[in-house]
Design a protein around this motif. Structure first.
Motif, short mmCIF file in Angstrom:
data_model
loop_
_atom_site.label_atom_id
_atom_site.label_comp_id
_atom_site.label_asym_id
_atom_site.label_seq_id
_atom_site.Cartn_x
_atom_site.Cartn_y
_atom_site.Cartn_z
N TYR A 167 0.73 -1.29 0.13
CA TYR A 167 -0.03 0.08 -0.04
C TYR A 167 0.86 1.33 0.04
CZ TYR A 167 -3.26 -3.64 1.36
OH TYR A 167 -4.18 -4.72 1.32
N THR A 168 2.13 1.22 0.41
CA THR A 168 2.96 2.38 0.12
C THR A 168 4.13 2.31 -0.95
OG1 THR A 168 4.12 1.31 1.89
CG2 THR A 168 2.63 2.90 2.40
N GLN A 169 4.00 1.50 -2.07
CA GLN A 169 5.08 1.46 -3.06
C GLN A 169 5.29 2.61 -3.68
OE1 GLN A 169 4.15 -2.10 -5.88
NE2 GLN A 169 2.47 -2.33 -4.64
N HIS A 170 4.20 3.45 -3.93
CA HIS A 170 4.44 4.77 -4.48
C HIS A 170 5.58 5.56 -3.96
CE1 HIS A 170 3.17 9.18 -5.38
NE2 HIS A 170 3.70 8.73 -6.61
N THR A 171 6.30 6.51 -4.82
CA THR A 171 7.19 7.26 -4.32
C THR A 171 6.75 8.78 -5.15
OG1 THR A 171 8.75 5.74 -3.87
CG2 THR A 171 9.69 8.03 -3.83
N PRO A 172 6.76 9.87 -4.39
CA PRO A 172 6.46 11.15 -5.27
C PRO A 172 7.46 11.50 -5.88
CG PRO A 172 5.90 11.22 -2.78
CD PRO A 172 6.66 9.92 -2.81
N LEU A 173 7.21 12.36 -6.90
CA LEU A 173 8.34 12.63 -8.01
C LEU A 173 9.28 13.62 -7.15
CD1 LEU A 173 9.42 12.83 -10.70
CD2 LEU A 173 7.60 15.02 -10.99
N LEU A 174 8.67 14.26 -6.12
CA LEU A 174 9.53 15.20 -5.29
C LEU A 174 10.72 14.58 -4.78
CD1 LEU A 174 9.67 18.22 -3.82
CD2 LEU A 174 8.53 16.92 -1.90
N VAL A 175 10.82 13.17 -4.46
CA VAL A 175 11.85 12.64 -3.94
C VAL A 175 13.15 12.53 -4.81
CG1 VAL A 175 12.73 10.57 -3.08
CG2 VAL A 175 10.40 11.27 -2.38
N GLU A 176 12.91 12.06 -6.25
CA GLU A 176 13.71 12.13 -7.20
C GLU A 176 14.38 13.59 -7.40
OE1 GLU A 176 13.42 10.99 -11.78
OE2 GLU A 176 12.36 9.50 -10.59
N THR A 177 13.44 14.56 -7.28
CA THR A 177 14.10 15.96 -7.77
C THR A 177 14.80 16.38 -6.61
OG1 THR A 177 11.76 16.28 -8.78
CG2 THR A 177 13.12 18.27 -8.18
N LEU A 178 14.61 15.95 -5.22
CA LEU A 178 15.35 16.55 -4.29
C LEU A 178 16.82 15.61 -4.09
CD1 LEU A 178 12.80 17.35 -1.48
CD2 LEU A 178 14.20 19.02 -2.64
N GLU A 179 16.48 14.61 -4.47
CA GLU A 179 17.79 13.64 -4.35
C GLU A 179 18.89 13.93 -5.34
OE1 GLU A 179 16.14 9.28 -2.66
OE2 GLU A 179 16.15 9.62 -4.79
N ASP A 180 18.29 14.49 -6.59
CA ASP A 180 19.13 15.03 -7.62
C ASP A 180 19.78 16.15 -7.13
OD1 ASP A 180 18.90 13.00 -9.30
OD2 ASP A 180 17.28 13.72 -10.46
N LEU A 181 18.83 17.08 -6.57
CA LEU A 181 19.39 18.54 -6.09
C LEU A 181 20.44 18.26 -5.12
CD1 LEU A 181 19.11 21.68 -6.10
CD2 LEU A 181 17.39 21.50 -4.59
N ILE A 182 20.36 17.43 -4.15
CA ILE A 182 21.33 17.03 -3.15
C ILE A 182 22.55 16.63 -3.70
CG2 ILE A 182 21.80 15.63 -0.95
CD1 ILE A 182 18.79 15.96 -0.35
N LYS A 183 22.31 15.95 -4.68
CA LYS A 183 23.66 15.34 -5.25
C LYS A 183 24.30 16.27 -6.35
CE LYS A 183 22.12 10.64 -4.50
NZ LYS A 183 21.19 9.63 -5.13
N VAL A 240 10.08 14.31 3.07
CA VAL A 240 11.03 15.12 3.17
C VAL A 240 11.56 14.90 4.72
CG1 VAL A 240 11.35 17.85 4.00
CG2 VAL A 240 10.32 17.08 1.79
N HIS A 241 10.78 14.43 5.47
CA HIS A 241 11.34 14.04 6.87
C HIS A 241 12.31 12.90 6.70
CE1 HIS A 241 10.93 12.71 10.84
NE2 HIS A 241 10.79 11.39 10.66
N ASN A 242 12.03 12.14 5.69
CA ASN A 242 13.07 10.94 5.66
C ASN A 242 14.49 11.38 4.93
OD1 ASN A 242 11.53 8.94 6.77
ND2 ASN A 242 10.22 8.45 4.73
N LEU A 243 14.31 12.32 4.14
CA LEU A 243 15.46 12.80 3.38
C LEU A 243 16.27 13.66 4.28
CD1 LEU A 243 13.86 14.07 -0.22
CD2 LEU A 243 15.85 12.29 0.25
N ASN A 244 15.67 14.32 5.22
CA ASN A 244 16.40 14.95 6.28
C ASN A 244 17.16 14.00 7.10
OD1 ASN A 244 15.82 17.78 5.61
ND2 ASN A 244 14.17 17.75 6.66
N LYS A 245 16.42 13.00 7.53
CA LYS A 245 17.18 12.02 8.38
C LYS A 245 18.23 11.44 7.47
CE LYS A 245 14.03 9.14 9.91
NZ LYS A 245 13.56 8.00 10.61
#
Length: 562
Positions: A462-478, A517-522
């Protein structure tokens, strides 16, 4: 970077600068919401604020000259006019005035001219012009920001003010990047840059890092707000609706008077703060443990046999009472969620939603949708959102049956306001408008990651989906985020990895993205991300956003009792 801390600092300062003595807090509709999110009424009372008034109220308390008045309002023309009138005929002894954003010099002059009785002691700009929902999440309370797929001018102005306030309260002067495919994102970026230039004295901070303001458009990812949610906070918002941390439970059968409206705030409820990101299965277990702990303590309190027992009871009673309230509240909320999940077959609906958003099996998914549309337990809104997801995914598929599914919705008796959403969402965010292919994100670079995820096993179907935002932020961080797709405004390019990122979603964000975003901050301790949006969506508000953007009129949707 913590938006709750930033706002609390301002509100504390406001209540303390006027010194000791009884005070009244005079606010407008928006600042009332801003304060209530940051502080509970009992906390404000500790600051000697005994009366709360609205500047726009038709009936107000009569003259109370012994009270000091703390005015906290937005710097709008209407509010300035109301305040000028207040100062001409003052109801209170002295006034300490705080505007939630930058105020024009001409308006200050008007106030000075109106203060004939010289009751004003101080006037300040305190940049608290947004709703701080959690430390990394803010919103502006704008329910439908566009009209005909472009900015509503009033909402554009409010959004510029809100983001400016966030930057000032966090003391950030950012590089600005925006989504190139979105005219709304570009226009907002340019308007913010205008303010940064015009108010350069206010933005004269010493900065240890180079912050980035990244402006995105909801239209690039319409999938995330269409999905049913399974973490506690997101699920409550989807099924019951959270409005400024308050949840209306008055429709729940047999509900007690005290629980008709409950407050869910991480600042004032430790249990909620610790568990808002747990999934539904985990929250059920945690509630059980909370109940058992409460029952143990209740048994202890029954044994009041000596003076020492009585003293211990009196000392611990406030904590015991608070725990009792926490247990009642969360047991009621989780019980209602559980009831709705079973009543409307939401597990079946959600499983298919996840398949539609993460997999491409056209004929099998089409048959599953048809079966669910024939299921009388499925709500109209869930039938509608399944067809919306199908239409977004398969609009270019040669054998798509959008027309057939629409006919099924009509035969089912689904109201026209819902069936229209199928065409509306394609106009709002069809393939031609998105710069990302949401359903084929496993391009060569992503395939390995996708396979690895599959081999590791998805934690929950029920939680397979990942928002597009995650990909965008991961690319920005890297430092891999394309400058063609997300250009810098004004040809200024940052030369090193960003440490502070403020990302803003035009058209509203979601609690699923807040969790991301909470998980990316962690996961990235050297980086701090704050997420903001014009509003925080569930299906109901997103349907209104889409309707308003594509037709200019927004009907009110109801997610319950269809």
């Amino acid at each position: 970077m913590n938006v709750v801390t930033a706002l609390k600092f301002y509100i504390t300062k406001m209540t303390e600068e006027s010194g000791p003595g009884m005070k009244v807090l005079l606010m407008d509709k928006q600042t009332t919401s801003i304060v209530s999110l940051a502080y509970s009424q009992s906390e404000i009372l500790l600051k000697e604020v005994y009366l709360f008034e609205r500047i726009d109220a038709t009936v107000r308390s009569d003259g109370l000259k012994h009270l000091k008045c703390i005015v906290f309002i937005r710097p709008t023309k209407e509010n300035v006019a109301l305040l000028c009138n207040e100062l001409r005929y003052p109801k209170y002894g002295v006034y300490y005035i705080y505007f939630s954003n930058i105020i024009a010099k001409a308006d200050i002059k008007l106030l000075a001219e109106s203060d004939e009785q010289e009751v004003v002691r101080e006037v300040h700009e305190f940049y608290a012009d947004y709703l701080a929902v959690s430390p990394h999440l803010f919103a502006l309370g704008i329910s439908a920001c566009s009209q005909g797929l472009t900015w509503n001018p009033t909402h554009l102005h409010r959004t510029v003010q809100g983001i400016t306030s966030v930057l000032l309260s966090l003391k950030k002067y950012p590089y600005i990047r925006y989504q190139h495919s979105s005219e709304m994102a570009k226009r907002l970026a340019e308007k913010i840059r205008e303010v940064l230039g015009k108010e350069s004295n206010s933005f004269n901070f010493r900065q240890e890092s180079n912050p980035i303001l990244l402006i995105l458009d909801r239209r690039d990812d319409p999938i995330t707000p269409l999905l049913n949610q399974w973490t506690y906070q997101a699920m409550v918002h989807e099924l019951l609706t959270i409005n400024n941390n308050r949840v209306d439970l008055s429709n729940v059968k047999g509900i007690s008077k005290e629980l008709k409206e409950v407050v869910l705030s991480g600042e004032h409820d430790e249990f909620y703060a610790n568990n808002l990101y747990l999934n539904f299965g985990e929250i059920g277990q945690t509630i059980k443990e909370l109940m058992e702990e409460f029952q143990r303590k209740a048994k202890k309190h029954q044994k009041v046999e000596s003076i020492a027992d009585m003293k211990n009871f009196v000392e611990t009673y406030p904590m015991f009472k608070k725990m009792s309230g926490t247990v009642s509240k969360h047991v009621t909320v989780v019980g209602e969620l559980s009831s709705l999940v079973g009543q409307y077959d939401l597990l079946k609906v959600s499983e298919l939603e996840q398949e539609l958003s993460c997999q491409s099996e056209h004929s099998a998914q089409l048959q599953k949708i048809k079966r669910l549309l024939n299921n009388p337990r499925i709500r109209d809104i869930d039938a509608t959102r399944l067809v919306m997801l199908y239409a977004l995914h398969y609009v270019k598929h040669t054998n798509n049956d959008i027309t057939g599914l629409l006919d099924m919705l009509k035969k089912r008796g689904v109201p026209e306001k819902y069936t229209k959403l199928i065409h509306n969402v394609l106009e709002y965010s069809g393939v031609h408008t998105r710069q990302s292919n949401l359903f084929d994100r496993e391009a060569v670079a992503k395939i390995t990651k996708k396979l690895f995820k599959g081999l590791s096993g998805v934690d929950n179907i029920y939680t397979q989906h990942t928002p597009l935002l995650v990909e965008t932020l991961e690319d920005l961080i890297k430092e891999k985020l394309s400058t063609q797709v997300f250009p810098y405004l004004g040809n200024m390019i940052m030369s090193r990895r960003p440490h502070d990122i403020i990302v803003f979603m035009i058209g509203g964000t979601t609690y699923e993205e807040s969790l991301a975003v909470h998980n990316l901050n962690k996961q990235n301790p050297g980086t701090k991300i704050i997420l903001g949006g014009t509003t925080i969506h569930n299906f109901e508000s997103f349907a209104e956003e889409v309707q308003h953007a594509t037709t200019g009129t927004a009907p009110r949707y109801r997610t319950r009792n269809n």
